[in-house]
Design a protein around this motif. Structure first.
Motif, PDB file in Angstrom:
ATOM      1  N   HIS A  19      47.069 -32.226 -15.360  1.00  0.00           N
ATOM      2  CA  HIS A  19      47.021 -33.168 -14.237  1.00  0.00           C
ATOM      3  C   HIS A  19      46.369 -32.518 -13.015  1.00  0.00           C
ATOM      4  O   HIS A  19      45.515 -33.137 -12.349  1.00  0.00           O
ATOM      5  CB  HIS A  19      48.433 -33.644 -13.904  1.00  0.00           C
ATOM      6  N   ARG A  20      46.741 -31.303 -12.722  1.00  0.00           N
ATOM      7  CA  ARG A  20      46.182 -30.595 -11.555  1.00  0.00           C
ATOM      8  C   ARG A  20      44.668 -30.449 -11.679  1.00  0.00           C
ATOM      9  O   ARG A  20      43.930 -30.677 -10.707  1.00  0.00           O
ATOM     10  CB  ARG A  20      46.853 -29.233 -11.453  1.00  0.00           C
ATOM     11  N   ILE A  21      44.191 -30.087 -12.866  1.00  0.00           N
ATOM     12  CA  ILE A  21      42.755 -29.876 -13.079  1.00  0.00           C
ATOM     13  C   ILE A  21      41.991 -31.194 -12.998  1.00  0.00           C
ATOM     14  O   ILE A  21      40.975 -31.296 -12.308  1.00  0.00           O
ATOM     15  CB  ILE A  21      42.516 -29.158 -14.427  1.00  0.00           C
ATOM     16  N   VAL A  22      42.473 -32.222 -13.683  1.00  0.00           N
ATOM     17  CA  VAL A  22      41.772 -33.506 -13.678  1.00  0.00           C
ATOM     18  C   VAL A  22      41.833 -34.158 -12.301  1.00  0.00           C
ATOM     19  O   VAL A  22      40.842 -34.703 -11.817  1.00  0.00           O
ATOM     20  CB  VAL A  22      42.314 -34.430 -14.793  1.00  0.00           C
ATOM     21  N   ALA A  23      42.992 -34.089 -11.634  1.00  0.00           N
ATOM     22  CA  ALA A  23      43.133 -34.692 -10.304  1.00  0.00           C
ATOM     23  C   ALA A  23      42.215 -34.020  -9.280  1.00  0.00           C
ATOM     24  O   ALA A  23      41.784 -34.667  -8.317  1.00  0.00           O
ATOM     25  CB  ALA A  23      44.588 -34.621  -9.840  1.00  0.00           C
TER      26      ALA A  23
END
Length: 161
Positions: A19-23
């Motif tokens: 989630h952190r990477i995609v967001a």
């Protein structure tokens, strides 16, 4: 560090860094607001062989998947996705995982691996080039980067013989 095939119960430990990477919107051409359910379906699909990396403390620090990029007669060309928890970057985890996945894909009978959309500002680009991938072409200004504006997406390939 231990690299192994992922189990369904690994997802809750993949999701936070996924989630952190995609967001962040800097390296993946997926919707920055992807829900956890949709993300799990994208990453953990039964059509994909998923791997995880655990460090010496048992912390899950990275994950990757391999799947056919094409169907039918083209199914021996793999596609893959890689994510290293940003809190654990710079420790050689990405390289170790990439080498493992390339070896596993070769053992599974894939003849080559293609990446369809490598953001040209992605720090991992240097790793892919060092592992023998070549840039087949670039779609100019195809990716809206939050800091760099419009940047290209590379299509990359490496034979697995």
């Amino acid at each position: 560090m231990q690299i192994r095939e992922a189990a369904a119960e690994d997802w809750p430990r993949i999701w936070p860094f996924w989630h952190r990477i995609v967001a962040a919107g800097e390296t993946y051409a997926w919707d920055r607001d992807t829900s956890e359910e949709a993300a799990r379906s994208l990453w953990m699909s039964p059509a994909k062989r998923v791997y995880v990396v655990e460090d010496e403390t048992g912390t899950l620090v990275a994950s990757a998947f391999v799947t056919p990029n094409y169907g039918g007669p083209g199914a021996r060309i793999a596609n893959a996705g890689f994510m290293v928890d940003p809190d654990h970057a710079g420790r050689g985890i990405g390289r170790a995982l990439a080498e493992h996945v390339l070896s596993a894909a070769r053992a599974d009978g894939y003849r080559g691996m293609v990446f369809n959309a490598v953001v040209e500002t992605n720090p991992a680009l240097k790793l892919w080039l060092s592992l023998g991938f070549t840039i087949l072409g670039t779609v100019p200004e195809a990716f809206e980067h939050p800091r760099h504006g419009l940047v290209g997406l590379h299509i990359m390939y490496r034979a697995l013989d």
